[in-house]
Design a protein around this motif. Structure first.
Motif: not given
Length: 591
Positions: A45, A171, A174-175, A177-180, A209, A212-213, A217
């Motif tokens: 990452s 970082e 962002v991590r 926000l990228k988590t489902p 991000e 996008r999240a 969805d």
């Protein structure tokens, strides 16, 4: 002891090499468990701080010098350790020894810029590397945040986050926000909490991000998208330069999916105010959203701006815009888009083009536009374009442009696509209505010469034309032709003839045709009986034949309208009154 020293030296040198190999470091997140080698690690990452580049070069020099000074201390045991040999638990430093190693590294590093932290002996996991310009993601705290956001929050989300005592970085955010599987409203709350912190500034990447999240969805929720838009507006109005077209386009796409045309139009209208420049996707998503809600006037304004900016989307999306306009009966606007696409070599899919031709052909005012589009049909496309050509010919005939229809028909004969029965019938019908019955009959012969068999409709149209003109003899000749070709005729064929005989008061031939219908597989319906009975009563005053036909209808379980039944009785009473009046007059004369 020597093993411990060798371990420290090897670890120091390994990290020096790894840090030196990174050309443009921004942050490192190291969380992969150690495997075969006690000192192996995986750095993942990696992202970059552009303004830190020159600073890291000096750090790299310090690490390289440190490595050179300690090179001679490498022993054979150390090499074994680096290769994963001779390893046991005694070689893993405890927490206190890790601190000593960190302190030792810190003293040798130039400007105190490099530190090694968090090397755990329990789970053999390297948690992070800290450097000025290199930020840490604490895996344990990250998991705590994710667990909190993915679950139902008891109490205030902000207070729960405060209790975790986070050290925020771009970082880290962002991590998250990228988590489902994190609800959209929780992500928005999290970002609002993050933006309220004094130690963190929201960046374009974070907003992108978040958009996008929320907008991608699968279970897209209206309230989340509206909340995101409110938050985006608030941030964009306070600080310029954070938003970009990509963020707003994701909102436009989401509003389009939700069918919220007005909201999409509001986003589009805010582009300039928020310092963003519309691109191809901006125009497409806005037009799509507006057309879905039938806001075609607004869509046309946006579409005109798109054309003025010369930002046509790809061919598939051009076809979608054309189809959306056609569904809203805005074929003129769709045609403008088609011409622009053609000029810019963005020819839309043939399906959309055919749809546009069909819509233009349905309105007299735009039939000629549809006819002009047929010029673009060539090669294989033209060979299979029988329907578009048929629609245009039908439109020309409807507006009584018979010459134009015939011209296009002749082009089909010469260049294709070859006309079928449907096109012939349209021309025959128009010629018959216009009184060109001989030319209509010639069309029947042309059909046969091209290997086509005129259907019952073709004959019926010409029979109707002759019957309306009172040319019953010619009509019967065409009927004879139809009988030879088709053992079973349709009711309309006889209906027009019966009506024609009734208009001429030739009721005998009309009754004869009525009885012949059974021989050709056609059962007389209420319309034939009703027309004939009315004619017998009103024109011939022959209530007896009318009453006989009424009895036939009862046998066939057909029901005559009450008005016509009353008409039979009325004629019958008039005749009886007339007979009574005549008898009275005769008696008076005799007396």
């Amino acid at each position: 002891m020597w093993r411990s020293i060798a371990s420290k030296s090897s670890l120091t040198r390994n990290f020096g090499r790894k840090l030196f190999s990174l050309q443009n470091p921004r942050s490192q997140v190291i969380h992969k468990p150690l495997n075969s080698s006690p000192f192996s690690s995986h750095i993942s990452s990696t992202q970059h701080f552009h303004h830190q580049n020159h600073r890291f070069l000096s750090h790299s020099s310090s690490i390289s010098e440190f490595e050179t000074e300690n090179h001679d201390a490498t022993s054979s045991e150390e090499l074994e350790l680096e290769n994963g040999e001779g390893f046991d638990d005694t070689h893993v430093a405890s927490s206190s020894k890790n601190y000593e190693l960190t302190h030792e590294f810190d003293e040798n590093a130039e400007n105190n810029d490099a530190q090694i932290v968090g090397f755990s002996s329990n789970d053999q996991e390297l948690k992070g590397v800290v450097n000025e310009g290199i930020s840490v993601i604490d895996v344990e705290k990250l998991e705590n945040v994710l667990s909190l956001l993915q679950s139902s929050v008891d109490g205030s989300l902000e207070s729960n986050l405060d209790n975790i005592d986070l050290r925020l970085s771009e970082e880290f955010v962002v991590r998250v926000l990228k988590t489902p599987l994190i609800p959209g409203d929780h992500l928005i709350w999290f970002c609002k909490w993050v933006s309220s912190r004094n130690d963190f500034e929201v960046t374009t990447l974070v907003l992108n991000e978040l958009a996008r999240a929320i907008c991608n969805d699968p279970a897209l929720k209206r309230k989340d998208v509206y909340a995101l838009w409110d938050m985006t507006k608030e941030i964009g109005e306070k600080e310029s330069g954070l938003l970009n077209a990509e963020i707003l386009n994701q909102l436009l796409s989401a509003f389009s999916k939700l069918g919220k045309g007005k909201a999409a139009f509001e986003v589009f209208g805010k582009f300039e105010e928020l310092g963003c420049v519309p691109n191809v996707d901006t125009y497409y998503f806005t037009i799509e959203a507006l057309c879905k809600r039938s806001f075609y006037d607004w869509a046309t304004l946006v579409c005109q701006k798109m054309l003025d900016a010369k930002m046509l989307p790809e061919s598939e999306k051009v076809g979608e815009i054309i189809s959306l306009y056609c569904k809203g009966h805005r074929s003129k606007e769709a045609h403008v888009v088609y011409l622009a696409a053609k000029e810019n070599n963005r020819y839309p899919p043939q399906k959309a083009v055919n749809f546009l031709v069909s819509c233009l052909s349905k309105v007299d005012e735009t039939v000629n536009l549809a006819q002009e589009m047929l010029v673009d049909f060539s090669g294989e496309v033209r060979k299979h374009a029988i329907n578009p050509f048929s629609w245009v010919i039908r439109g020309l005939c409807r507006k009584k442009d018979i010459e134009g229809a015939k011209k296009l028909f002749n082009e089909m004969i010469v260049e294709g696509p070859p006309p079928g029965n449907g096109v012939f019938n349209v021309i025959i019908n128009s010629l018959s209505k216009a009184g060109d019955l001989e030319e209509a009959k010639d069309m029947l012969k042309l059909m046969e010469s091209r290997g086509l068999k005129p259907d019952v409709y073709s004959y019926s149209v010409i029979i109707s034309g002759y019957s309306k003109g009172g040319l019953m003899e010619e009509a019967c000749k065409v009927l004879s032709m139809a009988k030879k070709e088709h053992p079973k005729l349709c009711p309309a064929t006889f209906h027009t003839l019966i009506r024609g005989y009734c208009n001429l008061r030739d009721f005998d031939n009309a009754l004869k045709l009525l009885s012949e219908m059974k021989d050709y597989g056609v059962e007389a319906n209420v319309d034939e009986y009703n027309k004939l009975i009315q004619s017998l009563c009103l024109k011939a005053l022959d209530w007896k034949k009318a009453e006989k036909l009424l009895e036939e209808m009862k046998e066939k379980n057909l029901h005559l309208p009450g008005i016509t039944r009353g008409l039979i009785n009325a004629v019958k009473e008039l005749e009886q009154e007339a007979i009574g009046s005549e008898e009275a007059q005769s008696k008076t004369v005799v007396d």
